[in-house]
Design an enzyme around this catalytic site. Structure first.
Site, short mmCIF file in Angstrom:
data_model
loop_
_atom_site.label_atom_id
_atom_site.label_comp_id
_atom_site.label_asym_id
_atom_site.label_seq_id
_atom_site.Cartn_x
_atom_site.Cartn_y
_atom_site.Cartn_z
N GLU A 15 0.84 -1.20 0.00
CA GLU A 15 0.00 0.00 0.00
C GLU A 15 0.88 1.26 0.00
OE1 GLU A 15 -3.90 -1.37 2.68
OE2 GLU A 15 -2.05 -0.87 3.69
N ASP A 205 -12.84 -3.35 -1.94
CA ASP A 205 -13.88 -4.38 -2.01
C ASP A 205 -15.18 -3.83 -1.42
OD1 ASP A 205 -11.75 -4.96 0.30
OD2 ASP A 205 -13.76 -5.34 1.09
N1 ADE Z 1 -9.04 -3.52 3.84
C1 ADE Z 1 -9.50 -3.62 2.61
N2 ADE Z 1 -10.71 -4.21 2.57
C2 ADE Z 1 -11.03 -4.50 3.85
C3 ADE Z 1 -12.14 -5.12 4.47
N3 ADE Z 1 -13.16 -5.57 3.77
N4 ADE Z 1 -12.12 -5.24 5.80
C4 ADE Z 1 -11.07 -4.79 6.52
N5 ADE Z 1 -10.00 -4.21 6.00
C5 ADE Z 1 -9.98 -4.05 4.67
#
Ligand code: ADE
Length: 247
Positions: A15, A205
């Site tokens: 990242e 996501d």
């Molecule tokens: N980082 C990226 N996506 C995530 C998720 N769904 N839950 C926790 N941290 C995350």
């Protein structure tokens, strides 16, 4: 107050990498105690001192496994703030997150935090219940978000990438727009140190979507890191210029 030194906490190396390279930040040797896995980089953006801290790799589970989550994030933040002995003016927690489509989140959105809370600290005893959720209102990013074209919302944190039905219920109660694994811990340490906190998270996501979180996360991690590389300097420039205008 003029912001002259920003500490940027980014959990995963992948990242942080594009941003660290973009700003030509240099790794600082011996910044953390030698038994700690965390890594620090330093340099400047315009006239602002920038320190990036990543949580490093886990020494037990393999070189490809980054430290993530609230324990390592809070420890690295506290050690870095203590090392600088009060010279840090802003803690900026940057990284990826899962977004809620019910709150308007889409893949690749950049979110700035209005506040943080926890969703995996369930303590059903009066008083302790609210402590567990640990809501914190953080720096108001509304004007900045409007100017830069980013979204705003509450970030809910927990130590799991996926979620249970109970997590879902609490995340909804927290009125969260996005979910991560560090923000509430980093913001708590910043508040203990009386340093303002800002979270900047890119959506990899959709939590209430149709695809498995881990698949979407892995597919979008690289693009999110590139997006962080572009968003972080803009946010840094904005907060530092604004702070100069209000001396
Ligand atoms: N980082 C990226 N996506 C995530 C998720 N769904 N839950 C926790 N941290 C995350």
């Amino acid at each position: 107050m003029k912001i002259e030194h920003v500490l940027i906490l980014v959990a995963m190396e992948l990242e942080a990498k594009p941003f660290v390279e973009h700003l030509n930040l240099e790794e600082i040797a011996d910044f953390f105690p030698s038994h700690m896995p965390f890594v620090a980089f330093s340099g400047e953006h315009h006239a602002t001192k920038v320190t990036v801290v990543t949580l490093g790799k886990d020494s037990v589970y393999g070189t490809g496994v980054d430290n993530v989550g609230t324990v390592t994030a809070s420890m690295a933040t506290e050690l870095a703030l203590a090392k600088y002995g009060g010279s840090v003016d802003l803690v900026l927690n940057a990284g990826t997150c899962g977004g809620f489509k019910r709150k308007g989140a889409e893949i690749a959105d950049v979110f700035l935090t209005t506040g943080v809370a926890n969703h995996d600290r369930r303590i059903p005893i009066p008083g302790f219940d609210a402590y567990g959720i640990g809501k914190l209102v953080t720096m108001d990013p509304t004007t900045m978000a409007e100017k830069l074209g980013y979204k705003t919302g509450i970030c809910t944190s927990g130590n799991s990438l996926d979620k249970t039905d109970k997590d879902d219920e609490i995340m909804k109660n927290n009125d969260a727009s996005f979910k991560d694994m560090e923000a509430a811990a980093v913001a708590w340490v910043a508040s203990m140190n009386k340093v303002p906190y800002l979270g900047l998270k890119v959506v990899t996501d959709i939590v209430d979507g149709e695809f498995p979180t881990q698949d979407e996360f892995m597919a979008n991690l690289g693009a999110a890191a590139t997006s962080l590389q572009s968003a972080l300097p803009k946010v840094l420039t904005y907060v530092c210029d604004e702070s100069s205008n209000h001396d």
